[in-house]
Structure formats: C-alpha cells, structure tokens
Design an enzyme around this catalytic site. Structure first.
Site, PDB file in Angstrom:
ATOM      1  N   ASN A 137       0.861  -1.188   0.000  1.00 25.74           N
ATOM      2  CA  ASN A 137       0.000   0.000   0.000  1.00 25.74           C
ATOM      3  C   ASN A 137       0.896   1.235   0.000  1.00 25.74           C
ATOM      4  O   ASN A 137       1.519   1.545   1.017  1.00 25.74           O
ATOM      5  CB  ASN A 137      -0.904  -0.045   1.252  1.00 25.74           C
ATOM      6  CG  ASN A 137      -1.773   1.193   1.389  1.00 25.74           C
ATOM      7  OD1 ASN A 137      -1.847   2.015   0.479  1.00 25.74           O
ATOM      8  ND2 ASN A 137      -2.428   1.319   2.531  1.00 25.74           N
ATOM      9  N   LYS A 183       0.059   4.248  -0.177  1.00 32.84           N
ATOM     10  CA  LYS A 183      -0.603   5.414   0.444  1.00 32.84           C
ATOM     11  C   LYS A 183      -0.389   6.658  -0.432  1.00 32.84           C
ATOM     12  O   LYS A 183      -0.396   6.543  -1.649  1.00 32.84           O
ATOM     13  CB  LYS A 183      -0.088   5.603   1.872  1.00 32.84           C
ATOM     14  CG  LYS A 183      -0.216   4.310   2.683  1.00 32.84           C
ATOM     15  CD  LYS A 183      -0.141   4.499   4.151  1.00 32.84           C
ATOM     16  CE  LYS A 183      -0.288   3.136   4.825  1.00 32.84           C
ATOM     17  NZ  LYS A 183      -0.379   3.218   6.261  1.00 32.84           N
ATOM     18  N   HIS A 218     -10.050   0.982   4.803  1.00 33.18           N
ATOM     19  CA  HIS A 218      -8.760   1.102   5.492  1.00 33.18           C
ATOM     20  C   HIS A 218      -8.954   2.052   6.679  1.00 33.18           C
ATOM     21  O   HIS A 218      -9.707   3.022   6.590  1.00 33.18           O
ATOM     22  CB  HIS A 218      -7.715   1.654   4.520  1.00 33.18           C
ATOM     23  CG  HIS A 218      -6.330   1.619   5.083  1.00 33.18           C
ATOM     24  ND1 HIS A 218      -5.883   2.541   6.002  1.00 33.18           N
ATOM     25  CD2 HIS A 218      -5.302   0.759   4.884  1.00 33.18           C
ATOM     26  CE1 HIS A 218      -4.640   2.251   6.339  1.00 33.18           C
ATOM     27  NE2 HIS A 218      -4.260   1.170   5.668  1.00 33.18           N
ATOM     28  N   GLU A 255      -7.283   4.389   7.821  1.00 33.38           N
ATOM     29  CA  GLU A 255      -7.045   5.815   7.531  1.00 33.38           C
ATOM     30  C   GLU A 255      -8.262   6.440   6.854  1.00 33.38           C
ATOM     31  O   GLU A 255      -8.532   7.629   7.023  1.00 33.38           O
ATOM     32  CB  GLU A 255      -5.766   5.975   6.682  1.00 33.38           C
ATOM     33  CG  GLU A 255      -4.528   5.742   7.539  1.00 33.38           C
ATOM     34  CD  GLU A 255      -3.302   5.260   6.793  1.00 33.38           C
ATOM     35  OE1 GLU A 255      -3.289   5.295   5.543  1.00 33.38           O
ATOM     36  OE2 GLU A 255      -2.338   4.824   7.461  1.00 33.38           O
ATOM     37  N   GLU A 283      -6.129  -5.356  10.580  1.00 29.87           N
ATOM     38  CA  GLU A 283      -5.097  -4.369  10.902  1.00 29.87           C
ATOM     39  C   GLU A 283      -5.460  -3.647  12.194  1.00 29.87           C
ATOM     40  O   GLU A 283      -6.297  -2.728  12.177  1.00 29.87           O
ATOM     41  CB  GLU A 283      -4.991  -3.323   9.785  1.00 29.87           C
ATOM     42  CG  GLU A 283      -4.643  -3.904   8.435  1.00 29.87           C
ATOM     43  CD  GLU A 283      -4.071  -2.815   7.528  1.00 29.87           C
ATOM     44  OE1 GLU A 283      -2.874  -2.861   7.257  1.00 29.87           O
ATOM     45  OE2 GLU A 283      -4.816  -1.910   7.126  1.00 29.87           O
ATOM     46  N   GLY A 329       1.464   2.107  10.904  1.00 36.54           N
ATOM     47  CA  GLY A 329       2.394   3.232  10.767  1.00 36.54           C
ATOM     48  C   GLY A 329       3.061   3.650  12.068  1.00 36.54           C
ATOM     49  O   GLY A 329       3.661   4.718  12.136  1.00 36.54           O
ATOM     50  N   SER A 347       2.634  -2.085  10.445  1.00 34.66           N
ATOM     51  CA  SER A 347       4.068  -1.978  10.756  1.00 34.66           C
ATOM     52  C   SER A 347       4.884  -3.219  10.402  1.00 34.66           C
ATOM     53  O   SER A 347       5.863  -3.526  11.090  1.00 34.66           O
ATOM     54  CB  SER A 347       4.267  -1.615  12.233  1.00 34.66           C
ATOM     55  OG  SER A 347       3.758  -0.319  12.473  1.00 34.66           O
TER      56      SER A 347
HETATM   57  P1  PGA Z   1       2.162   0.229   7.769  1.00 33.03           P
HETATM   58  O1  PGA Z   1       0.768   0.387   7.028  1.00 33.03           O
HETATM   59  O2  PGA Z   1       2.785  -1.065   7.285  1.00 33.03           O
HETATM   60  O3  PGA Z   1       2.960   1.435   7.358  1.00 33.03           O
HETATM   61  O4  PGA Z   1       1.875   0.183   9.217  1.00 33.03           O
HETATM   62  C1  PGA Z   1      -0.087  -0.707   6.873  1.00 33.03           C
HETATM   63  C2  PGA Z   1      -1.371  -0.273   6.229  1.00 33.03           C
HETATM   64  O5  PGA Z   1      -1.723   0.893   6.348  1.00 33.03           O
HETATM   65  O6  PGA Z   1      -2.074  -1.039   5.582  1.00 33.03           O
END
Ligand code: PGA
Length: 261
Positions: A11, A13, A96, A98, A168, A174, A214
């Site tokens: 991803n 982002k 997601h 976010e 998640e 993150g 992460s």
């Molecule tokens: P990250 O993001 O690996 O940077 O924690 C995972 C995600 O947002 O799907």
C-alpha cells in the site's frame, strides 16, 4: 482443499509521484520473481494507477485501488468509480483505517464499496481492526464482529469467495508497534468463526485473511506463520523495493517450508 495463494499487498498510500512510481516499479520488477504461490499486489495512488497499469506485467503484479466511490457513474466531482477502475485493477482496499478515521467512512459506505467492487469484478480487501483504546477496553471482538457484519451486509455466499479480509489493529498502523502474533492469531480465529456463522464452514476456511500493521522485513515471517493468516498488507516497508521484494520472497519460502513438513 486447493492451497490458497499467499497475497502480499504493498500500500503506497499518498507517496510517489508518477515519475517516482515508474522508477520504483522498474526496480521492483527486476527484484520480484513470479511465484505461482504468491500473488503480489501493488496499490499506488489513483493518479499513478493509469501509468503504472501500462508499465506493469500483470503476470508479475496485480494492481489495487486504495479507494473509490461506490456508485458506478454520475455527478460526483472528484470521485472515481469501481466501474472506471475495472480492467485496470484486480483488487481494491475498502475501509482502510485511515479512510475510516481521517475521512469518516461509515459502515454503510464501506458495505456499498464492497458490493460495488464485487459488481465490477474487482476483489475488495475489507480492512478491519480495533483501535488501541478498544483493545484495552476489551472490545476487540465486538469491533471486529461489527465491522464484518457492517462491511459484508450486501455480500451473498456465492460472492464471498471474491472478498479478502485484512486484519489491521489500528494501533499498529504506521507506528512501528506490531501486534503480538498470539493476539493476531486469536483475532483471526474470531474473524473466521464470524464468517462461519454468517456463511458456513467452507467459506470460513477458504476466505483469505491478511495481517497488516508496521510489517518490516524482520517481522514479516512471524506473521506469515500465524495460523489462519494468508498474507500481508504492507504500508511503509512496501516503499522500499528491496525490502518489499524480500518480504515477497519470505512468503514464497514460507510456503515451501510449510509444504515440506
Ligand atoms: P504500515 O501500514 O505497514 O505502514 O503500518 C499498513 C497499512 O496501512 O495497511
């Protein structure tokens, strides 16, 4: 039962402009071998999807949208529909954290998106997960339960095989704080038992469930061996082509060693 492919999603982002995305893909294509047991999926921004789709070899990588609007067309300024993404992407992230938290996406929108993706022949990756506060208050399983019911409400048994679930925990996204593998294993058991309750035991076994939050090169293997986990949703670490290609390699090797035992 047919062995499921591991699914590794990168991803990106809101990173990489068109030029950077193209350079990254060029580098990644040289590093990632085509494995019949691992599906590697890239989720660029909507802006870079088009150019990436012209450059990508679909045998090597599949593409995913990070987001889309659930109606197929209409006067919705600034939006892109699953119908317009059809043929360009094979997957789409839905719900997601976010999007849920920064853009207030509701369960109703999420279920409409899951349905729209399926209607347009795109596999929705329904992202679910509790916040840190919900976990410490003992609400994890209620949250997962509600997000599953909410997200899958428009999906029939025959369409469920097109859906992928990504677990998640929000506190792990993150932040560098991965969830303990035992907690992930318990959450995945809860997810599969909820799917069993809704769609039966075959569906519960065959649906793909990914872990995300992460993931690094060092931690990837720990999650790939968690019982019930069929792949990873990788954010930050997917922006480094070498690291991401090595995570893919771990998914492939993991399969070899588990077949050997
Ligand atoms: P990250 O993001 O690996 O940077 O924690 C995972 C995600 O947002 O799907």
């Amino acid at each position: 039962m047919v062995q499921k492919k591991k699914i590794i999603i990168g991803n990106w982002k809101m990173y990489f402009n068109v030029h950077e995305a193209s350079l990254y893909l060029h580098k990644l294509s040289k590093l990632v071998k085509i494995h019949h047991d691992v599906e590697v999926v890239l989720a660029p921004t909507i802006l870079t999807l088009q150019s990436i789709s012209l450059q990508v070899k679909y045998r090597q990588f599949k593409l995913a949208a990070q987001n889309f609007y659930w109606r197929d067309e209409g006067p919705y300024t600034g939006e892109v529909s699953a119908t317009q993404l059809r043929g360009v992407v094979q997957y789409a992230l839905v719900g997601h954290s976010e999007r849920r938290h920064f853009f207030n996406e509701s369960d109703k929108e999420i279920r409409n998106k899951v349905e729209a993706a399926v209607r347009n022949n795109i596999r929705p990756v329904l992202c679910i997960g509790e916040t840190l506060w919900e976990r410490t208050s003992g609400e994890t399983y209620d949250v997962l339960h509600n997000q599953l019911i909410g997200g899958l409400a428009n999906i029939t048994s025959s369409d469920l095989c097109k859906v992928v679930i990504a677990y998640e925990p929000v506190g792990s996204i993150g932040t560098g704080h991965t969830a303990p593998p035992n907690d992930v294993a318990a959450a995945v058991r809860a997810i599969r038992s909820q799917i069993e309750h809704l769609y039966g035991s075959e569906a519960a076994k065959s649906i793909s469930v990914l872990y995300g939050g992460s993931i690094t090169l060092e931690s990837a293997a720990d999650y790939l061996v968690v019982p019930g986990i069929d792949g990873l949703l990788v954010g930050g670490a997917s922006l480094d082509a070498i690291m991401f290609s090595q995570i893919v390699q771990k998914a492939h090797k993991g399969k070899i060693s588990s077949n050997e035992v």
